[in-house]
Design a protein around this motif. Structure first.
Motif, PDB file in Angstrom:
ATOM      1  N   ILE A 292       0.865  -1.225  -0.037  1.00  0.00           N
ATOM      2  CA  ILE A 292       0.004   0.166  -0.054  1.00  0.00           C
ATOM      3  C   ILE A 292       1.155   1.372  -0.069  1.00  0.00           C
ATOM      4  CG2 ILE A 292      -1.569   1.452   1.347  1.00  0.00           C
ATOM      5  CD1 ILE A 292      -2.846  -1.239   2.525  1.00  0.00           C
ATOM      6  N   SER A 293       0.532   2.173  -0.844  1.00  0.00           N
ATOM      7  CA  SER A 293       1.151   3.427  -0.850  1.00  0.00           C
ATOM      8  C   SER A 293       1.169   4.191   0.514  1.00  0.00           C
ATOM      9  CB  SER A 293       0.912   4.285  -2.091  1.00  0.00           C
ATOM     10  OG  SER A 293       1.389   5.362  -2.105  1.00  0.00           O
ATOM     11  N   ARG A 294       2.523   4.530   0.801  1.00  0.00           N
ATOM     12  CA  ARG A 294       2.648   5.606   1.948  1.00  0.00           C
ATOM     13  C   ARG A 294       2.458   7.000   1.597  1.00  0.00           C
ATOM     14  NH1 ARG A 294       7.761   5.828   4.037  1.00  0.00           N
ATOM     15  NH2 ARG A 294       8.451   5.028   2.043  1.00  0.00           N
ATOM     16  N   PHE A 295       2.313   7.515   0.404  1.00  0.00           N
ATOM     17  CA  PHE A 295       2.114   8.809   0.039  1.00  0.00           C
ATOM     18  C   PHE A 295       0.779   9.271   0.665  1.00  0.00           C
ATOM     19  CE2 PHE A 295       0.492  12.283  -2.594  1.00  0.00           C
ATOM     20  CZ  PHE A 295       1.781  13.079  -2.602  1.00  0.00           C
ATOM     21  N   GLY A 296       1.150  10.336   1.451  1.00  0.00           N
ATOM     22  CA  GLY A 296       0.138  10.933   2.369  1.00  0.00           C
ATOM     23  C   GLY A 296       0.113  10.275   3.891  1.00  0.00           C
ATOM     24  N   LEU A 297       1.022   9.392   4.103  1.00  0.00           N
ATOM     25  CA  LEU A 297       0.944   8.835   5.372  1.00  0.00           C
ATOM     26  C   LEU A 297       1.932   9.661   6.062  1.00  0.00           C
ATOM     27  CD1 LEU A 297       0.638   6.942   7.918  1.00  0.00           C
ATOM     28  CD2 LEU A 297       1.977   5.443   6.830  1.00  0.00           C
ATOM     29  N   VAL A 298       1.602  10.430   7.353  1.00  0.00           N
ATOM     30  CA  VAL A 298       2.778  11.364   7.822  1.00  0.00           C
ATOM     31  C   VAL A 298       3.856  10.133   8.413  1.00  0.00           C
ATOM     32  CG1 VAL A 298       3.159  12.978   9.608  1.00  0.00           C
ATOM     33  CG2 VAL A 298       1.257  13.103   8.409  1.00  0.00           C
ATOM     34  N   ALA A 299       5.139  10.299   7.925  1.00  0.00           N
ATOM     35  CA  ALA A 299       6.096   9.267   8.279  1.00  0.00           C
ATOM     36  C   ALA A 299       6.456   9.403   9.626  1.00  0.00           C
ATOM     37  CB  ALA A 299       7.521   9.619   7.386  1.00  0.00           C
ATOM     38  N   PHE A 300       6.697   8.233  10.269  1.00  0.00           N
ATOM     39  CA  PHE A 300       7.202   7.931  11.498  1.00  0.00           C
ATOM     40  C   PHE A 300       8.589   7.511  11.570  1.00  0.00           C
ATOM     41  CE2 PHE A 300       6.512   4.875  15.472  1.00  0.00           C
ATOM     42  CZ  PHE A 300       7.956   5.146  15.886  1.00  0.00           C
ATOM     43  N   ALA A 301       8.693   6.023  10.778  1.00  0.00           N
ATOM     44  CA  ALA A 301       9.632   5.582  10.432  1.00  0.00           C
ATOM     45  C   ALA A 301       9.606   4.900   9.245  1.00  0.00           C
ATOM     46  CB  ALA A 301      10.083   4.530  11.572  1.00  0.00           C
ATOM     47  N   SER A 302      10.274   5.368   8.064  1.00  0.00           N
ATOM     48  CA  SER A 302       9.849   5.232   6.786  1.00  0.00           C
ATOM     49  C   SER A 302       9.776   3.921   6.339  1.00  0.00           C
ATOM     50  CB  SER A 302      10.620   6.326   5.915  1.00  0.00           C
ATOM     51  OG  SER A 302      10.677   7.391   6.460  1.00  0.00           O
ATOM     52  N   SER A 303      10.998   3.103   6.754  1.00  0.00           N
ATOM     53  CA  SER A 303      11.054   1.863   6.326  1.00  0.00           C
ATOM     54  C   SER A 303      10.216   0.829   7.116  1.00  0.00           C
ATOM     55  CB  SER A 303      12.719   1.350   6.511  1.00  0.00           C
ATOM     56  OG  SER A 303      13.032   1.061   7.744  1.00  0.00           O
ATOM     57  N   LEU A 304       9.369   1.275   8.115  1.00  0.00           N
ATOM     58  CA  LEU A 304       8.754   0.151   8.720  1.00  0.00           C
ATOM     59  C   LEU A 304       7.191   0.454   8.532  1.00  0.00           C
ATOM     60  CD1 LEU A 304      10.726   0.796  11.956  1.00  0.00           C
ATOM     61  CD2 LEU A 304      10.833  -1.434  10.762  1.00  0.00           C
ATOM     62  N   ASP A 305       6.803   1.892   8.542  1.00  0.00           N
ATOM     63  CA  ASP A 305       5.633   2.336   8.180  1.00  0.00           C
ATOM     64  C   ASP A 305       4.775   1.691   7.270  1.00  0.00           C
ATOM     65  OD1 ASP A 305       6.227   4.345  10.172  1.00  0.00           O
ATOM     66  OD2 ASP A 305       6.311   5.903   8.829  1.00  0.00           O
ATOM     67  N   GLN A 306       3.537   1.039   7.547  1.00  0.00           N
ATOM     68  CA  GLN A 306       2.572   0.690   6.679  1.00  0.00           C
ATOM     69  C   GLN A 306       1.190   1.202   6.954  1.00  0.00           C
ATOM     70  OE1 GLN A 306       2.217  -1.289   3.207  1.00  0.00           O
ATOM     71  NE2 GLN A 306       3.895   0.038   3.279  1.00  0.00           N
TER      72      GLN A 306
END
Lengths: 485, 501
Positions: A200-214
């Motif tokens: 799922i695209s992370r575009f628009g999800l405010v990043a916490f830890a980019s390599s882990l966030d989904q």
């Protein structure tokens, strides 16, 4: 209509909408009424624009009437965690830093929901910038567990889980960096799925830890969870880590009774409460009775997961949260002379204690002279953990553990002990480190508080996780459960 | 006892920041360009709004690889981006995306040409090694107004290729020559426009000195953000003199970061090593490692133009051009290709064509306002031939008419001016103006004999016969008058000498 609308699944609501037995407007009005009755007690939503919701519902009804319905989510409300961008709506991440921010753009998942005809239904509370396991770190409000209002709902997607368990909405989006979908799902007795990293695209999800966030779906039953997952997964050129729609994730898993289930050796020793152990052991026995092959697997580096996570996640967070400085948007300190003072003061005032703790930790592990001992070492540990999980998942289809060692605790109970709180994620973190899909499925109670079990699969094995969950759900009474409020 | 400056050797390394010629920014789809209102060229990604992500601009990567091919580097199999973390209001994310461990260009070299003893003599050639070049994002611009500060993010996210040399340069002249060559390579390959007035090329200059013959490098200083070739040259001169002065006074050089005040021609200390930033570099988790396929490399290889100095050597050796003309032509790829097209249309006389191109054509193009907005940097002839009214084959036609004796060299200049004005063929103008020379020997012999017989010129004939060569010219005027100026001057000269014995 016999059933109260707020108790129904999204799939059932969809069927009634399709059959002309229900309009989206009627559904939304009922949920708004429920919101006025319940949200104050639970504190799940931080924002709900009722007029906008009703306008969306009317538009949906009009589309359906014109024969232009957009599929199974047409007219169904989906509530969204406050770290996922919806154009024109607040995007606070439950932080004082972004209290005034209104998003000028839609996240990719938001676009997907609009395209599916769903109703974008309000903003859900969370731990500030998704850092926490109890939603107590929200700078906006507390959220309480609908099953016991003295208890936390879990976190960081605590608002999402609580809204589902309180019958405030049939579907919700969460985000998961170390367990932030699955842990609150377990505590609130709902289903929560963290997809394979990149599905799922992370575009628009405010990043916490980019390599882990989904981003992931949360619902009260497996069917709804799958419905939402299918709507969210698609290619997006704006996120280079998103590989887009993968049919593999949705390929029917075959007979769930033939799944090979691995049980990590010694998991019950990891501070797992007695009633949690009982419920999860019963789930294992259920699968055995269905014909599944149960075997023990070794994951020697599993103990490294929590320390590895708190190095990698905080390092990335310290950089990701650098942009909040009061220069372009967000909280700006009134007391500042130079631009640098303004940035410093804005950050000191805008961030809460846990966010500051993690920024400091992350800054430290990346700093000259320490990066090799901490950050680089954590990357090596992460590779090792991923390799071990992939090796284990070559011999079994899924790994089964509790989602959380113990049920929801009392509000404030662990607020002064962050290290204790970090252990909430001991079973969920490895899936993030390894980029694997994982799901929490309700499987019983500890007293009056829900308990869930946790399944991790190989990359893009979402269909297997859902099939295993469906098999369990069909035989037990935990689907669609809602707290009496 | 003071030693002479020649006892010292200066060692220079440059970090050249070049804005790449691309439509969009390096990690966002927002376009960029010069002269827009502040904060007009921004979007959520450029501003680093919460939830936005970088996407690598393929065009920027390909331009970077093309530069690597131009300087003969081995293109790496992959490149990756890192985050360089520091807080400053011109930096929208408070980290800069750059390439620390896996740059897009590794190695390579740039041939330079030092000034010769005179304008007509080729100077020494040398190769300067490129250590690497990495692709990163530019930052915004901060300005201070009254009690507040203003920030413009138009420049933020503009693709910036940072080209880092080995410490191979040994003088201000070499530094200058290097930058001239680099600018020529970058512009001729279409990698960058290098317009220094628009800040498209900025330089950090590392300078150290050591005793001539010494192995060990001295302590270096880095002077940052030099925005012209002359500033680099002046900085090297200034910094060399300063370091010699310090060492000869028994003091030591402090490793420090310096600035340059071009108005005062003076350097100043920005910060010393103790204040060095800890940038907390780490691999950017939003951009996966980029594989560079060999197919891409092969495709880009075809876009590499002929090397500047290879071309220069070819012009001297194959076309027999004088060094000056060759060096003027090769400095501008468009001009060189224009010249070659003309030379191909009339292979008999490349020198004659080069002569008209480097003198008449360049002069008229410059006078007509450069025929378009050309990058007018300090070194290269900033002409564009896009709207040149004369086509290469037309110029070749003009030279051929001269070579065939149809018109004189003097008439050729007149015809050229008319061609530049009207875009007409040379032969059309020659015919319209009736400029065709009279080379009819029989007719001219008759006229020459008539003129010689005229008593009015008897005095000049006597002087010529007495040994005054120049006196013959007095007879040419009347001949030209009788032929309406069309007599072939070379033929007349021959005939006069024949009849006057």
């Amino acid at each position: 209509m016999a059933d109260a609308l707020h108790t129904l699944s999204a799939a059932e609501l969809g069927r009634r909408l399709s059959a002309g037995l229900l309009t989206s407007r009627t559904l939304c009005e009922a949920l708004i009424a429920r919101y006025h009755l319940v949200n104050k007690k639970v504190g799940a939503f931080t924002h709900l624009d009722e007029a906008d919701v009703l306008a969306q519902a009317e538009a949906s009804d009009a589309r359906r009437k014109a024969g232009e319905g957009r599929g199974p989510l047409e007219g169904i409300p989906v509530a969204i965690k406050d770290n996922i961008a919806v154009k024109g709506q607040p995007l606070t991440c439950s932080s004082k830093m972004l209290a005034s921010l209104v998003s000028p753009y839609d996240a990719h998942v938001t676009e997907r929901l609009r395209a599916a005809g769903a109703i974008l239904y309000g903003r859900l509370n969370m731990d500030e910038f998704a850092m926490g396991s109890s939603t107590e770190n929200s700078a906006i409000q507390k959220t309480f567990n609908p099953w016991d209002l003295a208890c936390i709902p879990g976190g960081s997607s605590g608002g999402s889980a609580a809204a589902l368990a309180a019958g405030l909405v049939p579907l919700a989006l969460g985000s998961d960096t170390g367990g932030s979908i699955r842990q609150p799902a377990s505590h609130c007795g709902v289903v929560g799925l963290k997809p394979t990293y990149g599905l799922i695209s992370r575009f628009g999800l405010v990043a916490f830890a980019s390599s882990l966030d989904q981003i992931g779906p949360m619902a009260r039953c497996i069917e709804d969870c799958e419905l939402l997952l299918r709507a969210l997964a698609s290619a997006d050129a704006r996120d280079m880590t998103c590989f887009g729609p993968s049919d593999r994730a949705f390929t029917p898993a075959g007979d769930a009774k033939k799944l090979r289930i691995g049980i990590p050796k010694g998991f019950l020793g990891k501070g797992v409460g007695a009633e949690v152990a009982t419920a999860v052991t019963a789930a294992i026995e259920f699968y055995r009775s269905q014909g599944c092959a149960i075997s023990e697997v070794e994951l020697p580096s599993a103990d490294l997961a929590v320390p590895t996570y708190y190095v990698v996640a905080t390092a990335e967070a310290s950089s990701n949260l650098g942009r909040y400085d009061g220069v372009r948007y967000g909280h700006r300190s009134a007391s500042a002379g130079t631009p640098v003072e303004m940035m410093t003061n804005s950050r000191s005032e805008g961030f809460g204690a846990e966010v500051k703790r993690r920024i400091l930790l992350g800054t430290f592990v990346l700093s000259a002279g320490y990066a090799d001992a901490y950050y680089m070492r954590a990357l090596r540990a992460r590779s090792k953990i991923r390799a071990e999980y992939l090796a284990a998942l070559a011999t079994v289809d899924v790994l089964l553990t509790p989602t959380v060692p113990t049920p929801a605790f009392k509000v404030g109970e662990k607020a002064s002990d962050p290290l204790q709180l970090y252990l909430e994620d001991i079973f969920t973190i490895p899936a993030n480190l390894a980029g694997l899909p994982a799901i929490s499925v309700p499987c019983g109670k500890s007293g009056h508080l829900p308990v869930g079990f946790h399944l991790v699969g190989a990359p893009l094995s979402e269909a297997k996780l859902l099939a295993a969950g469906r098999l369990f759900e069909a035989a037990h009474g935990f689907a669609h459960q809602q707290a009496a409020l | 006892m003071s030693s002479s400056p020649s006892d010292w050797e200066v060692v220079i390394g440059l970090e050249v920041h070049v804005q790449l010629h691309t439509r969009a920014k390096v990690f966002a789809s927002s376009p960029w360009g010069f002269g827009k209102e502040p904060n007009e060229q921004v979007d959520p990604v450029v501003l680093g709004l919460p939830g936005t992500l970088p996407v690598v601009n393929r065009e920027a990567v390909e331009k970077s690889i093309l530069f690597g091919l131009v300087v003969g580097s081995s293109v790496p199999e992959q490149c990756a981006w890192d985050r360089k973390n520091y807080f400053y209001p011109d930096n929208p994310k408070n980290y800069q995306l750059t390439q620390k461990d896996f740059p897009v260009v590794v190695g390579g070299q740039v041939e330079i040409e030092l000034p010769g003893a005179s304008r007509n003599v080729m100077g020494e050639h040398k190769f300067i090694r490129i250590h690497h070049a990495h692709l990163e994002e530019d930052v915004g611009k901060l300005s201070h107004a009254g009690s507040g500060s203003l920030v413009d993010y138009n420049r933020a996210g503009v693709p910036l290729l940072e080209i880092v040399t080995e410490p191979d340069l040994r003088s201000s002249a070499e530094a200058e020559a290097f930058l001239r060559s680099l600018v020529a390579l970058l512009t001729q390959a279409g990698v960058a426009d290098c317009d220094m007035e628009k800040g498209q090329l900025r330089c950090d200059c590392n300078v150290s000195i050591r005793r001539r013959g010494a192995e060990k490098l001295g302590t270096r200083t880095e002077t940052k953000n030099l925005n012209s070739i002359s500033s680099v040259r002046d900085t090297v001169i200034y910094e060399t003199a300063r370091q010699i002065r310090e060492l000869e006074a028994g003091r030591s050089i402090t490793q420090e970061t310096r600035g340059w005040n071009a108005e005062l021609s003076r350097g100043y200390v920005l910060r010393d090593k103790e204040d060095a930033h800890d940038y907390r570099y780490f691999p950017d988790p939003d951009i996966p490692t980029l594989r560079i396929s060999r197919e891409t490399v092969a495709r880009l290889q075809k876009l590499v133009p002929e090397n500047l100095y290879d071309r220069q050597r070819r012009y001297v050796e194959k076309f027999g051009l004088p060094f000056t003309a060759a060096s003027v032509l090769v400095a501008n790829r468009e001009l060189a290709e224009w010249f070659e097209a003309a030379a191909a249309a009339h292979p008999a006389n490349p020198q004659g064509i080069a002569n008209l191109v480097t003198n008449d054509l360049l002069r008229d193009l410059a006078a007509s306002g450069g025929a378009g907005a050309a990058p007018a940097d300090e070194v290269l002839p900033g002409v564009s031939l896009a709207s040149c009214p004369i086509k290469p084959a037309q110029l070749a036609g003009l030279v051929k008419l001269t070579d065939d004796g149809v018109i004189s060299k003097q008439q050729a200049k007149e015809v050229f001016a008319e061609m530049f004005k009207t875009g007409q063929e040379a032969v059309t103008i020659v015919d319209a103006k009736g400029l065709r020379q009279n080379s009819d020997t029989g007719e001219l012999e008759k006229i020459v004999q008539e003129v010689i017989a005229d008593p009015a010129v008897a005095k000049s004939i006597a002087e010529y016969r007495a040994g005054n060569e120049k006196a013959i010219n007095a007879l040419k005027g009347p001949i030209m008058k009788r032929t309406q100026g069309k007599a072939n001057p070379v033929l007349i000269d021959q005939l006069l000498r024949k009849f006057l014995g």
